[in-house]
Design a protein around this motif. Sequence first.
Motif, PDB file in Angstrom:
ATOM      1  N   MET A   1       0.772  -1.245   0.000  1.00  0.00           N
ATOM      2  CA  MET A   1       0.000   0.000   0.000  1.00  0.00           C
ATOM      3  C   MET A   1       0.805   1.298   0.000  1.00  0.00           C
ATOM      4  O   MET A   1       0.236   2.361   0.092  1.00  0.00           O
ATOM      5  N   ALA A   2       2.110   1.247  -0.119  1.00  0.00           N
ATOM      6  CA  ALA A   2       2.890   2.483  -0.234  1.00  0.00           C
ATOM      7  C   ALA A   2       2.774   3.008  -1.657  1.00  0.00           C
ATOM      8  O   ALA A   2       2.763   2.234  -2.611  1.00  0.00           O
ATOM      9  N   LYS A   3       2.687   4.320  -1.825  1.00  0.00           N
ATOM     10  CA  LYS A   3       2.467   4.907  -3.152  1.00  0.00           C
ATOM     11  C   LYS A   3       3.558   4.515  -4.145  1.00  0.00           C
ATOM     12  O   LYS A   3       3.296   4.302  -5.312  1.00  0.00           O
ATOM     13  N   GLY A   4       4.789   4.391  -3.686  1.00  0.00           N
ATOM     14  CA  GLY A   4       5.875   4.002  -4.576  1.00  0.00           C
ATOM     15  C   GLY A   4       5.716   2.592  -5.123  1.00  0.00           C
ATOM     16  O   GLY A   4       6.309   2.247  -6.144  1.00  0.00           O
ATOM     17  N   HIS A   5       4.910   1.778  -4.467  1.00  0.00           N
ATOM     18  CA  HIS A   5       4.657   0.418  -4.943  1.00  0.00           C
ATOM     19  C   HIS A   5       3.400   0.363  -5.816  1.00  0.00           C
ATOM     20  O   HIS A   5       3.299  -0.516  -6.672  1.00  0.00           O
ATOM     21  N   THR A   6       2.452   1.259  -5.577  1.00  0.00           N
ATOM     22  CA  THR A   6       1.204   1.190  -6.335  1.00  0.00           C
ATOM     23  C   THR A   6       1.325   1.787  -7.732  1.00  0.00           C
ATOM     24  O   THR A   6       0.678   1.308  -8.657  1.00  0.00           O
ATOM     25  N   ILE A   7       2.144   2.800  -7.900  1.00  0.00           N
ATOM     26  CA  ILE A   7       2.262   3.440  -9.218  1.00  0.00           C
ATOM     27  C   ILE A   7       2.748   2.447 -10.276  1.00  0.00           C
ATOM     28  O   ILE A   7       2.161   2.391 -11.367  1.00  0.00           O
ATOM     29  N   PRO A   8       3.763   1.615 -10.022  1.00  0.00           N
ATOM     30  CA  PRO A   8       4.128   0.611 -11.034  1.00  0.00           C
ATOM     31  C   PRO A   8       3.010  -0.402 -11.297  1.00  0.00           C
ATOM     32  O   PRO A   8       2.868  -0.906 -12.410  1.00  0.00           O
ATOM     33  N   ILE A   9       2.184  -0.674 -10.283  1.00  0.00           N
ATOM     34  CA  ILE A   9       1.057  -1.589 -10.479  1.00  0.00           C
ATOM     35  C   ILE A   9       0.056  -0.965 -11.458  1.00  0.00           C
ATOM     36  O   ILE A   9      -0.534  -1.665 -12.282  1.00  0.00           O
TER      37      ILE A   9
ATOM     38  N   SER B   1      -8.935   4.920  -7.541  1.00  0.00           N
ATOM     39  CA  SER B   1     -10.041   5.316  -8.412  1.00  0.00           C
ATOM     40  C   SER B   1      -9.653   6.490  -9.306  1.00  0.00           C
ATOM     41  O   SER B   1      -9.959   6.494 -10.505  1.00  0.00           O
ATOM     42  N   ASP B   2      -8.980   7.490  -8.734  1.00  0.00           N
ATOM     43  CA  ASP B   2      -8.553   8.648  -9.522  1.00  0.00           C
ATOM     44  C   ASP B   2      -7.520   8.248 -10.572  1.00  0.00           C
ATOM     45  O   ASP B   2      -7.590   8.678 -11.722  1.00  0.00           O
ATOM     46  N   SER B   3      -6.563   7.426 -10.171  1.00  0.00           N
ATOM     47  CA  SER B   3      -5.479   7.044 -11.079  1.00  0.00           C
ATOM     48  C   SER B   3      -5.941   6.127 -12.200  1.00  0.00           C
ATOM     49  O   SER B   3      -5.335   6.111 -13.268  1.00  0.00           O
ATOM     50  N   LEU B   4      -7.001   5.356 -11.953  1.00  0.00           N
ATOM     51  CA  LEU B   4      -7.466   4.392 -12.947  1.00  0.00           C
ATOM     52  C   LEU B   4      -8.803   4.786 -13.567  1.00  0.00           C
ATOM     53  O   LEU B   4      -9.454   3.952 -14.190  1.00  0.00           O
ATOM     54  N   SER B   5      -9.203   6.046 -13.399  1.00  0.00           N
ATOM     55  CA  SER B   5     -10.470   6.480 -13.987  1.00  0.00           C
ATOM     56  C   SER B   5     -10.406   6.324 -15.502  1.00  0.00           C
ATOM     57  O   SER B   5      -9.343   6.444 -16.112  1.00  0.00           O
TER      58      SER B   5
ATOM     59  N   LEU C   1       1.419  -1.605 -14.865  1.00  0.00           N
ATOM     60  CA  LEU C   1       1.208  -3.008 -15.219  1.00  0.00           C
ATOM     61  C   LEU C   1      -0.253  -3.259 -15.582  1.00  0.00           C
ATOM     62  O   LEU C   1      -0.550  -3.923 -16.570  1.00  0.00           O
ATOM     63  N   ALA C   2      -1.169  -2.715 -14.800  1.00  0.00           N
ATOM     64  CA  ALA C   2      -2.597  -2.914 -15.057  1.00  0.00           C
ATOM     65  C   ALA C   2      -2.983  -2.354 -16.426  1.00  0.00           C
ATOM     66  O   ALA C   2      -3.695  -3.007 -17.193  1.00  0.00           O
ATOM     67  N   ARG C   3      -2.518  -1.168 -16.750  1.00  0.00           N
ATOM     68  CA  ARG C   3      -2.827  -0.576 -18.063  1.00  0.00           C
ATOM     69  C   ARG C   3      -2.206  -1.393 -19.199  1.00  0.00           C
ATOM     70  O   ARG C   3      -2.811  -1.572 -20.252  1.00  0.00           O
TER      71      ARG C   3
END
Length: 81
Positions: free
Chosen positions: A17-25, A52-56, A28-30
């Motif tokens: 759940m740290a932001k530095g770990h979620t941004i690469p996810i 939600s904001d990042s993947l809108s 990958l998701a995109r």
Amino acid sequence: MASLPPRTIHVALFPFMAKGHTIPIFDLARFLLCRKISITIFTTPANRPFFSDSLSGTNINIIEIPFPQNIQGVPPGVESY
């Protein structure tokens, strides 16, 4: 000979759940979405707005899971650093 139905691939992502770990996810998701792969991301309630904001604009499923309470050394309401 009957043809088989097309196989659907579904990937579940559960980032630290740290932001530095979620941004690469997110990247990958995109990337996986571009290959017609279904994506589900698990996150905590406090982190959901960031996801939600990042993947809108995508059809990525976001599922909330509760964050444990009363963890020694973790202030109340903190779900990531």
